[in-house]
Motif scaffolding. Sequence first.
Motif, mmCIF file in Angstrom:
data_model
loop_
_atom_site.group_PDB
_atom_site.id
_atom_site.type_symbol
_atom_site.label_atom_id
_atom_site.label_comp_id
_atom_site.label_asym_id
_atom_site.label_seq_id
_atom_site.Cartn_x
_atom_site.Cartn_y
_atom_site.Cartn_z
ATOM 1 N N SER A 1 102.925 84.052 59.777
ATOM 2 C CA SER A 1 104.320 84.477 59.598
ATOM 3 C C SER A 1 104.462 85.670 58.654
ATOM 4 N N LEU A 2 103.353 86.214 58.170
ATOM 5 C CA LEU A 2 103.395 87.349 57.250
ATOM 6 C C LEU A 2 104.097 88.545 57.889
ATOM 7 N N ARG A 3 105.031 89.149 57.160
ATOM 8 C CA ARG A 3 105.751 90.331 57.628
ATOM 9 C C ARG A 3 105.932 91.300 56.457
ATOM 10 N N PRO A 4 104.957 92.166 56.186
ATOM 11 C CA PRO A 4 105.079 93.085 55.045
ATOM 12 C C PRO A 4 106.193 94.109 55.239
ATOM 13 N N TYR A 5 106.660 94.648 54.133
ATOM 14 C CA TYR A 5 107.664 95.725 54.159
ATOM 15 C C TYR A 5 107.061 96.960 54.812
ATOM 16 N N SER A 6 105.885 97.346 54.372
ATOM 17 C CA SER A 6 105.087 98.401 54.989
ATOM 18 C C SER A 6 103.622 98.031 54.790
ATOM 19 N N ALA A 7 102.746 98.583 55.632
ATOM 20 C CA ALA A 7 101.339 98.199 55.548
ATOM 21 C C ALA A 7 100.446 99.327 56.026
ATOM 22 N N ALA A 8 99.174 99.265 55.613
ATOM 23 C CA ALA A 8 98.187 100.270 56.008
ATOM 24 C C ALA A 8 96.897 99.593 56.435
ATOM 25 N N VAL A 9 96.303 100.108 57.504
ATOM 26 C CA VAL A 9 94.921 99.798 57.864
ATOM 27 C C VAL A 9 94.120 101.068 57.604
ATOM 28 N N LEU A 10 93.206 101.009 56.653
ATOM 29 C CA LEU A 10 92.510 102.211 56.193
ATOM 30 C C LEU A 10 91.452 102.682 57.163
ATOM 31 N N ASN A 11 90.743 101.759 57.784
ATOM 32 C CA ASN A 11 89.638 102.095 58.667
ATOM 33 C C ASN A 11 89.184 100.816 59.348
ATOM 34 N N LEU A 12 88.386 100.977 60.391
ATOM 35 C CA LEU A 12 87.820 99.830 61.099
ATOM 36 C C LEU A 12 86.371 100.134 61.454
ATOM 37 N N ALA A 13 85.469 99.269 61.034
ATOM 38 C CA ALA A 13 84.063 99.356 61.390
ATOM 39 C C ALA A 13 83.533 97.932 61.500
ATOM 40 N N PRO A 14 82.479 97.716 62.275
ATOM 41 C CA PRO A 14 81.976 96.345 62.450
ATOM 42 C C PRO A 14 81.646 95.683 61.121
ATOM 43 N N ASP A 15 82.216 94.513 60.891
ATOM 44 C CA ASP A 15 81.963 93.752 59.669
ATOM 45 C C ASP A 15 82.435 92.317 59.907
ATOM 46 N N HIS A 16 81.763 91.375 59.317
ATOM 47 C CA HIS A 16 82.144 89.952 59.417
ATOM 48 C C HIS A 16 82.233 89.479 60.867
ATOM 49 N N LEU A 17 81.420 90.066 61.745
ATOM 50 C CA LEU A 17 81.521 89.699 63.158
ATOM 51 C C LEU A 17 81.023 88.278 63.410
ATOM 52 N N ASP A 18 80.161 87.772 62.522
ATOM 53 C CA ASP A 18 79.727 86.395 62.668
ATOM 54 C C ASP A 18 80.892 85.437 62.456
ATOM 55 N N TRP A 19 81.850 85.820 61.629
ATOM 56 C CA TRP A 19 83.029 84.990 61.346
ATOM 57 C C TRP A 19 84.055 85.107 62.467
ATOM 58 N N HIS A 20 84.325 86.342 62.891
ATOM 59 C CA HIS A 20 85.382 86.580 63.878
ATOM 60 C C HIS A 20 84.915 86.377 65.317
ATOM 61 N N GLY A 21 83.626 86.550 65.559
ATOM 62 C CA GLY A 21 83.094 86.346 66.903
ATOM 63 C C GLY A 21 82.931 87.606 67.709
ATOM 64 N N SER A 22 83.720 88.639 67.422
ATOM 65 C CA SER A 22 83.609 89.909 68.153
ATOM 66 C C SER A 22 84.359 90.983 67.388
ATOM 67 N N MET A 23 84.058 92.237 67.718
ATOM 68 C CA MET A 23 84.773 93.351 67.111
ATOM 69 C C MET A 23 86.245 93.321 67.510
ATOM 70 N N GLU A 24 86.511 92.906 68.736
ATOM 71 C CA GLU A 24 87.897 92.858 69.204
ATOM 72 C C GLU A 24 88.710 91.851 68.401
ATOM 73 N N ALA A 25 88.113 90.701 68.120
ATOM 74 C CA ALA A 25 88.815 89.686 67.340
ATOM 75 C C ALA A 25 89.007 90.137 65.898
ATOM 76 N N TYR A 26 87.988 90.803 65.351
ATOM 77 C CA TYR A 26 88.084 91.343 63.982
ATOM 78 C C TYR A 26 89.224 92.351 63.898
ATOM 79 N N ALA A 27 89.279 93.286 64.847
ATOM 80 C CA ALA A 27 90.337 94.301 64.847
ATOM 81 C C ALA A 27 91.712 93.664 65.027
ATOM 82 N N ALA A 28 91.797 92.661 65.896
ATOM 83 C CA ALA A 28 93.085 92.005 66.121
ATOM 84 C C ALA A 28 93.594 91.339 64.853
#
Length: 479
Positions: free
Chosen positions: A184-211
């Motif tokens: 339910s998080l809804r920030p006033y404003s937000a930033a995504v600084l960058n995206l690179a493969p990381d924690h893929l063992d936790w998320h299962g895939s790059m697509e899930a990590y990015a999502a």
Amino acid sequence: MTNPDFVNLPVVVAGLGVSGISAARVLNGLGARVTVVDGGSGPGLAARAAELEAQGVAVRLGDGASLPEGTELIVTSPGWAPDSPLFAAAEAAGVPVWGDVELAWRLRKPLPGTGEPAPWLAVTGTNGKTTTVQMLASILTAAGQRTAAVGNVGVSVLDAVLAEEPYDVLAVELSSYQLHWAPSLRPYSAAVLNLAPDHLDWHGSMEAYAADKGRIYEGNVVACVYNLADPATEALVMEADVEEGCRAIGFGLGAPSPSNFGVVDGLLVDRAFVEDRAKNAAELGAVEDVNPPAPHNIANALAAAALARAYGVEPKAVREGLRAFRPDAHRIAEVGVVREVTYIDDSKATNTHAAAASLAAYRPIVWIAGGLAKGATFDDLVQGAAERLRAVVLIGEDRALIREALERHAPDVPVIEAAAGQTGAVAMTEVVRTAASLARSGDTVLLAPACASMDMFTNYGERGDLFAAAVRQLADSGE
């Protein structure tokens, strides 16, 4: 302080780490019936469990899988993976799972005189989150706001929303783990600084990590800030469901087009939050106001400035806040100059994306690299940095992966491997002496390992501290 939504509510807290203990204490104080579960054991956990049990919290050690009968809510620590058996049991039973950020979001209190909770200016990304959030907090402070850097840094987000003296606005660092469990998080404003493969063992895939990273844009009110040099961040903006009138604001190191932030003739400029942005720009400061003025840190400063300007901060406060900011240790920190060679500690560069940013900031470089690779590959990193390298000193368990990448993409660069089996101060002293023997006047010896540290050191902080100590020892030796 009790809360009618939580009184007598049977809640399970997953994990007995820092965030789990904080959540358990808060929920207990709200009147919930709290049970903490943790699959671990040992004296340290037992001591933490005893403290909570003395406060009326039930604790089950060695049990991270079963769901206590009657549970109506799980609040999880960020590190618990989505495929944990506890969560499978929760799904089967229809029990919701929140993270500490979700709990904090739901516990926000209205500010006096406004009727609305303090807005959140939120930051995520593979790298640079902590620095950007701290820059943002410094800017907001310069603007006269009562604020704090919270989340993965500084003050606990739960402590911040429940503080006796309320904050005007919060600068919030959010990991992909935390965002996954914050529906339910809804920030006033937000930033995504960058995206690179990381924690893929936790998320299962790059697509899930990015999502999960992209969740930070949901419900933004004023600005979704993205990286012009990283199209994946803009794609997340395009997919987000935001409030009407919310704008996509890009930041980059070049001259900005309208609605973006950038750099012109050594100046940081805003062409987004100005009148007639097609023709005008606001000067926010100079590149020299950013500490240190490495390219990726300038990008961090622009992202922080964009979030601050979205909140209404004047340009003067942006400059003052950036000038006042001091980076944490182990983030591209100069630790000494010995016989005209500069030594830089970026031990926090624990993945290839962070190391690439460091390597792009200097030349020529004697690079200290290696450790635990966490499944990473190094071809792109080495290929991009090859022309900057004077030499490389390799350390750690997975050094062979970097050595093989160097053989493929930088075969003429000298590579020295530290003695296997050494750890701690002994190892780092030898590494620094080896790097010094390879460096020439005007070079930079750069500790940017691109790997985790736990094979040789307690953590990246110890790794950086021992590097700095070895540099001081080198200076004192007169060698």
